[in-house]
Scaffold this motif. Structure first.
Motif, PDB file in Angstrom:
ATOM      1  N   GLY A  50       0.828  -1.207   0.000  1.00 27.12           N
ATOM      2  CA  GLY A  50       0.000   0.000   0.000  1.00 27.12           C
ATOM      3  C   GLY A  50       0.862   1.257   0.000  1.00 27.12           C
ATOM      4  N   VAL A  51       1.898   1.239   0.796  1.00 29.20           N
ATOM      5  CA  VAL A  51       2.817   2.386   0.841  1.00 29.20           C
ATOM      6  C   VAL A  51       3.502   2.549  -0.514  1.00 29.20           C
ATOM      7  CG1 VAL A  51       4.959   3.246   1.872  1.00 29.20           C
ATOM      8  CG2 VAL A  51       3.194   2.225   3.332  1.00 29.20           C
ATOM      9  N   ALA A  52       3.974   1.420  -1.081  1.00 28.51           N
ATOM     10  CA  ALA A  52       4.660   1.491  -2.381  1.00 28.51           C
ATOM     11  C   ALA A  52       3.721   2.007  -3.465  1.00 28.51           C
ATOM     12  CB  ALA A  52       5.216   0.124  -2.749  1.00 28.51           C
ATOM     13  N   ASP A  53       2.432   1.544  -3.439  1.00 32.19           N
ATOM     14  CA  ASP A  53       1.448   2.000  -4.440  1.00 32.19           C
ATOM     15  C   ASP A  53       1.283   3.519  -4.352  1.00 32.19           C
ATOM     16  OD1 ASP A  53       1.032  -0.565  -5.333  1.00 32.19           O
ATOM     17  OD2 ASP A  53      -0.814  -0.877  -4.177  1.00 32.19           O
ATOM     18  N   ARG A  54       1.225   4.023  -3.118  1.00 30.16           N
ATOM     19  CA  ARG A  54       1.019   5.464  -2.906  1.00 30.16           C
ATOM     20  C   ARG A  54       2.207   6.260  -3.458  1.00 30.16           C
ATOM     21  NH1 ARG A  54       0.159   7.690   3.129  1.00 30.16           N
ATOM     22  NH2 ARG A  54       0.265   9.879   2.509  1.00 30.16           N
ATOM     23  N   ILE A  55       3.397   5.747  -3.221  1.00 31.39           N
ATOM     24  CA  ILE A  55       4.598   6.445  -3.713  1.00 31.39           C
ATOM     25  C   ILE A  55       4.640   6.371  -5.240  1.00 31.39           C
ATOM     26  CG2 ILE A  55       7.125   6.424  -3.708  1.00 31.39           C
ATOM     27  CD1 ILE A  55       6.916   5.422  -0.759  1.00 31.39           C
ATOM     28  N   ASP A  56       4.357   5.177  -5.785  1.00 33.71           N
ATOM     29  CA  ASP A  56       4.368   5.000  -7.259  1.00 33.71           C
ATOM     30  C   ASP A  56       3.406   5.974  -7.952  1.00 33.71           C
ATOM     31  OD1 ASP A  56       6.275   3.092  -7.606  1.00 33.71           O
ATOM     32  OD2 ASP A  56       4.878   1.385  -7.607  1.00 33.71           O
ATOM     33  N   LEU A  57       2.223   6.189  -7.320  1.00 38.72           N
ATOM     34  CA  LEU A  57       1.220   7.084  -7.922  1.00 38.72           C
ATOM     35  C   LEU A  57       1.769   8.494  -8.105  1.00 38.72           C
ATOM     36  CD1 LEU A  57      -2.295   6.421  -6.326  1.00 38.72           C
ATOM     37  CD2 LEU A  57      -1.659   6.396  -8.758  1.00 38.72           C
ATOM     38  N   ALA A  58       2.645   8.886  -7.174  1.00 32.54           N
ATOM     39  CA  ALA A  58       3.185  10.254  -7.217  1.00 32.54           C
ATOM     40  C   ALA A  58       4.393  10.366  -8.142  1.00 32.54           C
ATOM     41  CB  ALA A  58       3.579  10.677  -5.804  1.00 32.54           C
ATOM     42  N   ALA A  59       4.978   9.220  -8.528  1.00 35.59           N
ATOM     43  CA  ALA A  59       6.259   9.268  -9.263  1.00 35.59           C
ATOM     44  C   ALA A  59       6.051   9.736 -10.698  1.00 35.59           C
ATOM     45  CB  ALA A  59       6.896   7.883  -9.254  1.00 35.59           C
ATOM     46  N   PRO A  60       6.995  10.549 -11.204  1.00 38.75           N
ATOM     47  CA  PRO A  60       6.918  10.947 -12.613  1.00 38.75           C
ATOM     48  C   PRO A  60       7.300   9.762 -13.492  1.00 38.75           C
ATOM     49  CG  PRO A  60       8.946  11.749 -11.638  1.00 38.75           C
ATOM     50  CD  PRO A  60       8.172  11.090 -10.529  1.00 38.75           C
ATOM     51  N   PRO A  61       7.082   9.846 -14.825  1.00 39.64           N
ATOM     52  CA  PRO A  61       7.541   8.777 -15.709  1.00 39.64           C
ATOM     53  C   PRO A  61       9.045   8.557 -15.532  1.00 39.64           C
ATOM     54  CG  PRO A  61       6.177  10.358 -16.909  1.00 39.64           C
ATOM     55  CD  PRO A  61       6.416  10.943 -15.546  1.00 39.64           C
ATOM     56  N   LEU A  62       9.471   7.290 -15.671  1.00 36.88           N
ATOM     57  CA  LEU A  62      10.868   6.935 -15.418  1.00 36.88           C
ATOM     58  C   LEU A  62      11.840   7.797 -16.236  1.00 36.88           C
ATOM     59  CD1 LEU A  62      12.980   5.069 -14.102  1.00 36.88           C
ATOM     60  CD2 LEU A  62      12.588   3.446 -15.965  1.00 36.88           C
ATOM     61  N   ALA A  63      11.516   7.972 -17.530  1.00 38.59           N
ATOM     62  CA  ALA A  63      12.434   8.734 -18.389  1.00 38.59           C
ATOM     63  C   ALA A  63      12.599  10.165 -17.871  1.00 38.59           C
ATOM     64  CB  ALA A  63      11.923   8.743 -19.825  1.00 38.59           C
ATOM     65  N   GLU A  64      11.492  10.732 -17.371  1.00 43.16           N
ATOM     66  CA  GLU A  64      11.566  12.112 -16.841  1.00 43.16           C
ATOM     67  C   GLU A  64      12.439  12.146 -15.586  1.00 43.16           C
ATOM     68  OE1 GLU A  64       7.685  13.949 -16.316  1.00 43.16           O
ATOM     69  OE2 GLU A  64       8.497  15.088 -14.603  1.00 43.16           O
ATOM     70  N   ARG A  65      12.233  11.164 -14.719  1.00 42.31           N
ATOM     71  CA  ARG A  65      13.018  11.104 -13.476  1.00 42.31           C
ATOM     72  C   ARG A  65      14.504  10.907 -13.777  1.00 42.31           C
ATOM     73  NH1 ARG A  65      14.625  12.539  -8.657  1.00 42.31           N
ATOM     74  NH2 ARG A  65      15.189  10.838  -7.258  1.00 42.31           N
ATOM     75  N   MET A  66      14.782  10.018 -14.748  1.00 43.02           N
ATOM     76  CA  MET A  66      16.175   9.745 -15.123  1.00 43.02           C
ATOM     77  C   MET A  66      16.874  11.010 -15.611  1.00 43.02           C
ATOM     78  SD  MET A  66      17.056   6.524 -14.725  1.00 43.02           S
ATOM     79  CE  MET A  66      18.329   6.130 -15.913  1.00 43.02           C
ATOM     80  N   THR A  67      16.101  11.898 -16.192  1.00 31.86           N
ATOM     81  CA  THR A  67      16.680  13.160 -16.675  1.00 31.86           C
ATOM     82  C   THR A  67      16.825  14.150 -15.532  1.00 31.86           C
ATOM     83  OG1 THR A  67      15.615  12.800 -18.796  1.00 31.86           O
ATOM     84  CG2 THR A  67      16.415  15.020 -18.367  1.00 31.86           C
ATOM     85  N   THR A  68      15.726  14.346 -14.791  1.00 35.53           N
ATOM     86  CA  THR A  68      15.758  15.415 -13.786  1.00 35.53           C
ATOM     87  C   THR A  68      16.709  15.101 -12.633  1.00 35.53           C
ATOM     88  OG1 THR A  68      13.831  14.480 -12.674  1.00 35.53           O
ATOM     89  CG2 THR A  68      13.419  16.223 -14.272  1.00 35.53           C
ATOM     90  N   MET A  69      16.918  13.807 -12.343  1.00 33.48           N
ATOM     91  CA  MET A  69      17.786  13.498 -11.193  1.00 33.48           C
ATOM     92  C   MET A  69      19.238  13.874 -11.467  1.00 33.48           C
ATOM     93  SD  MET A  69      17.501   9.329 -11.310  1.00 33.48           S
ATOM     94  CE  MET A  69      17.908   9.058  -9.601  1.00 33.48           C
ATOM     95  N   TRP A  70      19.570  14.105 -12.731  1.00 38.09           N
ATOM     96  CA  TRP A  70      20.943  14.520 -13.050  1.00 38.09           C
ATOM     97  C   TRP A  70      21.017  15.993 -13.403  1.00 38.09           C
ATOM     98  CZ3 TRP A  70      24.533  11.370 -11.494  1.00 38.09           C
ATOM     99  CH2 TRP A  70      24.223  10.022 -11.392  1.00 38.09           C
ATOM    100  N   LEU A  71      19.915  16.733 -13.236  1.00 44.00           N
ATOM    101  CA  LEU A  71      19.900  18.168 -13.564  1.00 44.00           C
ATOM    102  C   LEU A  71      19.510  18.976 -12.335  1.00 44.00           C
ATOM    103  CD1 LEU A  71      17.983  18.171 -16.988  1.00 44.00           C
ATOM    104  CD2 LEU A  71      20.425  18.492 -16.653  1.00 44.00           C
TER     105      LEU A  71
END
Ligand code: 3IX
Length: 205
Positions: A50-71
């Motif tokens: 349930g906790v993981a589902d809640r966090i996943d719902l808030a997560a951006p698309p993987l490709a977006e995260r992969m970009t922003t985490m290095w910027l």
């Protein structure tokens, strides 16, 4: 002039770092409890999903995260060794020496166990690879790990404060040599010699 970029990120309370710390606590508790939680396993797994589902719902698309985490380049927060926003990071607490050397401090619990009561050898490699890499960054000449040679002198205890050190030894064109140690109670338990190579092109480019 030595650029000495900072290799530690500020500690923040009330943000993602708190969530990562709570997740680390869950991992530690599961390994510590073992079969003692078998009877509650269904409920516990449902609650954690349930906790993981809640966090996943808030997560951006993987490709977006992969970009922003290095910027901007800020692996200081999400790397798996001293990244306070990464629950996989023990986390190692880094101190940056005035001379460009890097020191780290960490106490490891049961999730990191290899031999009974002692640290898994691969975890020692993780800590040393990272601290040697940070020492290179601090020295202003860094590269990808090409070879890491570890000598395990004595078993490394769990539940005791460990000191990790790293320093750049020499630079020969694109080849960078760095050395480091992990000590417990003032005794060197693991030492490392690393060859890092500055790639012709940046990784991922
Ligand atoms: C910029 C500022 C940023 C500030 C950020 C601030 C804070 C950051 C905080 C946290 C940062 C988080 C992480 C950073 C810390 C640690 C990082 C951990 C490091 C890693 O976790 S990294 C992943 C594992 N790592 C790999 O995934 C490498 C896979 N690999 C390759 O990508 C290539 O293999 C490469 C690039 C290594 C070489 O490729 P290449 O094509 O450039 O090299 P090439 O063949 O030209 O060789 C050139 C010369 O190196 C010699 N040489 C090459 N390899 C050798 C070997 N293995 N043994 C002996 N000699 C070797 C040759 O013999 C030749 O020597 P010579 O010139 O004498 O002939």
């Amino acid at each position: 002039m030595n650029p000495s970029p900072a290799v530690t990120a500020p500690v923040q309370q009330g943000g993602v770092q708190d969530v990562a710390a709570a997740a680390r606590r869950v991992v530690d508790a599961i390994v510590r409890a073992g079969d003692a939680i078998a009877a509650q396993s269904g409920d516990l797994a449902t609650a954690l999903h349930g906790v993981a589902d809640r966090i996943d719902l808030a997560a951006p698309p993987l490709a977006e995260r992969m970009t922003t985490m290095w910027l901007p380049v800020d692996s200081r927060l999400h790397n798996p060794v001293n990244g306070l926003e990464n629950p996989l990071a023990p986390p190692l607490e880094i101190t940056e020496g005035a001379d460009g050397d890097v020191a780290g401090s960490v106490t490891l619990g049961l999730p990191y166990q290899g031999p009974p009561g002692h640290v898994h050898g691969g975890i020692s490699a993780l800590l040393l690879d990272h601290v040697l890499g940070l020492a290179n960054i601090r020295a202003g000449n860094s590269g990808m790990t090409a070879r890491l040679a570890l000598t395990y002198h004595r078993p490394l205890p769990l539940f005791e404060e460990l000191s990790v050190t790293g320093r750049q030894a020499s630079v020969d064109g694109r080849k960078i040599h760095a050395t480091g140690t992990i000590s417990a109670d003032g005794h060197v338990a693991v030492s490392a010699e690393g060859l890092f190579v500055r790639p012709r092109a940046e990784p991922g480019r």
